[in-house]
Design an enzyme around this catalytic site. Sequence first.
Site, PDB file in Angstrom:
ATOM      1  N   LYS A 193       9.045  -5.153  54.442  1.00 42.30           N
ATOM      2  CA  LYS A 193       8.751  -5.187  55.873  1.00 42.30           C
ATOM      3  C   LYS A 193       8.333  -3.800  56.332  1.00 42.30           C
ATOM      4  O   LYS A 193       9.099  -2.840  56.231  1.00 42.30           O
ATOM      5  CB  LYS A 193       9.991  -5.653  56.632  1.00 42.30           C
ATOM      6  CG  LYS A 193       9.812  -5.666  58.141  1.00 42.30           C
ATOM      7  CD  LYS A 193      11.023  -6.282  58.821  1.00 42.30           C
ATOM      8  CE  LYS A 193      10.907  -6.203  60.322  1.00 42.30           C
ATOM      9  NZ  LYS A 193      12.092  -6.748  60.994  1.00 42.30           N
ATOM     10  N   LYS A 246       5.536  -8.560  55.044  1.00 38.71           N
ATOM     11  CA  LYS A 246       5.280  -8.649  56.480  1.00 38.71           C
ATOM     12  C   LYS A 246       4.798  -7.313  57.025  1.00 38.71           C
ATOM     13  O   LYS A 246       5.382  -6.299  56.676  1.00 38.71           O
ATOM     14  CB  LYS A 246       6.607  -9.036  57.130  1.00 38.71           C
ATOM     15  CG  LYS A 246       6.653  -9.052  58.618  1.00 38.71           C
ATOM     16  CD  LYS A 246       8.028  -9.404  59.077  1.00 38.71           C
ATOM     17  CE  LYS A 246       8.090  -9.182  60.560  1.00 38.71           C
ATOM     18  NZ  LYS A 246       9.360  -8.877  61.061  1.00 38.71           N
TER      19      LYS A 246
HETATM   20  C1  PBG Z   1      13.610  -8.331  63.944  1.00 41.93           C
HETATM   21  C2  PBG Z   1      12.246  -8.889  63.685  1.00 41.93           C
HETATM   22  C3  PBG Z   1      10.997  -8.437  64.140  1.00 41.93           C
HETATM   23  C4  PBG Z   1      10.063  -9.369  63.725  1.00 41.93           C
HETATM   24  C5  PBG Z   1      10.731 -10.338  62.988  1.00 41.93           C
HETATM   25  N1  PBG Z   1      12.073 -10.004  62.957  1.00 41.93           N
HETATM   26  C6  PBG Z   1      10.669  -7.277  65.004  1.00 41.93           C
HETATM   27  C7  PBG Z   1      10.826  -5.901  64.507  1.00 41.93           C
HETATM   28  O1  PBG Z   1      11.165  -5.622  63.368  1.00 41.93           O
HETATM   29  O2  PBG Z   1      10.623  -5.053  65.367  1.00 41.93           O
HETATM   30  C8  PBG Z   1       8.595  -9.339  64.037  1.00 41.93           C
HETATM   31  C9  PBG Z   1       7.910 -10.661  64.012  1.00 41.93           C
HETATM   32  C10 PBG Z   1       6.582 -10.710  64.670  1.00 41.93           C
HETATM   33  O3  PBG Z   1       5.998  -9.696  65.092  1.00 41.93           O
HETATM   34  O4  PBG Z   1       6.052 -11.835  64.776  1.00 41.93           O
HETATM   35  N2  PBG Z   1      13.917  -7.170  63.276  1.00 41.93           N
END
Ligand code: PBG
Length: 326
Positions: A193, A246
């Site tokens: 991520k 992601k």
């Molecule tokens: C929570 C989380 C996030 C997303 C999924 N889980 C936000 C972040 O890390 O700031 C983003 C998902 C999206 O942008 O569709 N940590």
Amino acid sequence: MVIRTRRLRGCETLRRMTRETRISPDSLIYPLFVREGKKIEEDIPSLPGQIRYSPDAVAKGVEAALSAGVRSFLLFGVPETKDESGFSAYDENGVVQQALRNVRTAFGKDAYLVTDVCLCQYMSHGHCGLIENEKVVNDSTLPLMAKTALSHVRAGSDMVAPSGMMDGTVAALRAALDAEGFSDIPIMSYAAKYASAFYGPFRDAAGSSPAFGDRKTYQMDCHNSEEALKRTQIDIAEGADIVIAKPALPYLDIISKLRGEVNVPVAAYSVSGEYAMIKAAAASGFIDEYNVMCESTASIYRAGAHILITYFAKELTAAIKKGDIG
Ligand code: PBG
């Protein structure tokens, strides 16, 4: 001699027969936002077409998706109260926990329910871990992540998806789930991520922007790809059953790399910013939304994704049924 590659292009049946990438609605996961309150169904301005539901209304969103042919969901909570230890994340009566019970009662096992396990939406400072001296404290966050996962599973979650990027999360969740008799519950880990500006619309939707600093100390640097592999391998060693890369579109190389290197299913998360860009450009008349959605999706699967988490899940299911992709 002319070598004819055109021969495969001439006929629709043959084009479909020889597609290298197959896409099934079975591999789609649809994110849903659940907010505090009663009888609420509200548009999310930053994500046109997406709706935020209160726990008593979320079954409507699930029903609409089920009837479109989507079976799997990823639930995110948007709580009213936030504090320094994210209590509303693991409250047995939290928004996600209530939503899980309601959806389960309404649809039994027809809906496959995955829950995002993170603290940022529940923390007053908006970070994914506990904070001391403006720094995220990794290890003391882990028991809270485990408590959150357990409370989700007790309320009916089929699979937990930790997204907080704290080291050791998968091991902590696996141990806690096993100790409570939930060894059959899989973990889909947000392993690769990235610290991404593409999460902007989600943070509006979930109210989870950090109050200070950014997430660069725990999410990954967009310049790196070996690190994605390393973190993913660690998560798998700790017990991750599925790994997520992601965002998706700007990180197709990462999806491809993980697919080549790991032996668990790879999920791609096409995030809020990817969706919002397509929506905004289409609304301005600059691109054709339907065809861009289809092409972007095909490219994510072509890169190697087995599973796709996407806000377009319903529309894609229809497009796959029509044969426009898949
Ligand atoms: C929570 C989380 C996030 C997303 C999924 N889980 C936000 C972040 O890390 O700031 C983003 C998902 C999206 O942008 O569709 N940590």
